[in-house]
Design an enzyme around this catalytic site. Sequence first.
Site, PDB file in Angstrom:
ATOM      1  N   ASP A  33      14.733 -19.780   7.238  1.00  0.00           N
ATOM      2  CA  ASP A  33      16.111 -20.163   7.570  1.00  0.00           C
ATOM      3  C   ASP A  33      16.904 -20.285   6.278  1.00  0.00           C
ATOM      4  O   ASP A  33      16.438 -20.927   5.325  1.00  0.00           O
ATOM      5  CB  ASP A  33      16.105 -21.495   8.347  1.00  0.00           C
ATOM      6  CG  ASP A  33      17.434 -21.769   9.038  1.00  0.00           C
ATOM      7  OD1 ASP A  33      18.480 -21.742   8.364  1.00  0.00           O
ATOM      8  OD2 ASP A  33      17.412 -22.020  10.258  1.00  0.00           O
ATOM      9  N   GLN A  96      22.649 -25.044  19.732  1.00  0.00           N
ATOM     10  CA  GLN A  96      22.252 -23.655  19.489  1.00  0.00           C
ATOM     11  C   GLN A  96      23.449 -22.908  18.920  1.00  0.00           C
ATOM     12  O   GLN A  96      24.524 -22.892  19.525  1.00  0.00           O
ATOM     13  CB  GLN A  96      21.778 -22.968  20.785  1.00  0.00           C
ATOM     14  CG  GLN A  96      21.276 -21.548  20.531  1.00  0.00           C
ATOM     15  CD  GLN A  96      20.808 -20.817  21.793  1.00  0.00           C
ATOM     16  OE1 GLN A  96      20.970 -21.330  22.907  1.00  0.00           O
ATOM     17  NE2 GLN A  96      20.246 -19.638  21.634  1.00  0.00           N
ATOM     18  N   HIS A 102      15.017 -18.687  19.585  1.00  0.00           N
ATOM     19  CA  HIS A 102      14.243 -18.875  18.355  1.00  0.00           C
ATOM     20  C   HIS A 102      13.591 -20.249  18.345  1.00  0.00           C
ATOM     21  O   HIS A 102      14.080 -21.186  18.987  1.00  0.00           O
ATOM     22  CB  HIS A 102      15.129 -18.700  17.118  1.00  0.00           C
ATOM     23  CG  HIS A 102      16.376 -19.502  17.140  1.00  0.00           C
ATOM     24  ND1 HIS A 102      17.517 -19.074  17.787  1.00  0.00           N
ATOM     25  CD2 HIS A 102      16.675 -20.719  16.627  1.00  0.00           C
ATOM     26  CE1 HIS A 102      18.470 -19.994  17.658  1.00  0.00           C
ATOM     27  NE2 HIS A 102      17.977 -21.012  16.964  1.00  0.00           N
ATOM     28  N   HIS A 104      12.447 -23.187  15.618  1.00  0.00           N
ATOM     29  CA  HIS A 104      12.491 -23.690  14.242  1.00  0.00           C
ATOM     30  C   HIS A 104      11.128 -24.291  13.890  1.00  0.00           C
ATOM     31  O   HIS A 104      10.575 -25.072  14.671  1.00  0.00           O
ATOM     32  CB  HIS A 104      13.524 -24.815  14.106  1.00  0.00           C
ATOM     33  CG  HIS A 104      14.935 -24.397  14.317  1.00  0.00           C
ATOM     34  ND1 HIS A 104      15.774 -24.083  13.276  1.00  0.00           N
ATOM     35  CD2 HIS A 104      15.682 -24.270  15.447  1.00  0.00           C
ATOM     36  CE1 HIS A 104      16.978 -23.785  13.751  1.00  0.00           C
ATOM     37  NE2 HIS A 104      16.950 -23.886  15.069  1.00  0.00           N
TER      38      HIS A 104
END
Length: 140
Positions: A33, A96, A102, A104
């Site tokens: 990220d 979101q 996805h 995390h």
Amino acid sequence: MTRDPDCIFCKIVAGEIPSFKLYEDADTFAFMDINPVNDGHALVIPKEHAESLYATSGSALAATVLTAKRVAVAVDRALAPSGLNLVQANGPGAAQSVMHVHVHVVPRRFDDATLLNWRLEPGDMDAIAATAERIRVAMD
Ligand code: 5GP
Ligand code: ZN
């Protein structure tokens, strides 16, 4: 494989946008990220485009969860955090911000004061790249 031409994560999978890739297989893709809440913050996605958990096929989700476990084990080995959260947001009310499902992978420290509704703060790209290499090396 379903893809959305306007989706930033589909573009990352296709290599049209660069990323610090950690892992890839036929169904999933894992990368760092770029707004890390903590050092080692990674994302795991199915290659098949779906906006959220609700629209994700069971097979894509199963593959994503298995890859999330592999990444989590590698992060634990590489960075030895005090703990680790898997976080998965669906919809704006859950914060979101990217509409491609996805997971995390968030390494935690006892004193990190991390809140689940964290704000996006750009990370240091050299530091992210260096951490990505440590995780890649630790991955099976
Ligand atoms: P969400 O807010 O949807 O749960 O999480 C989306 C995540 O995607 C955020 O943590 C954000 O930092 C990350 N993100 C957004 N754009 C990019 C990008 O272009 N590259 C990478 N590596 N991460 C991104
Ligand atoms: Zn997508």
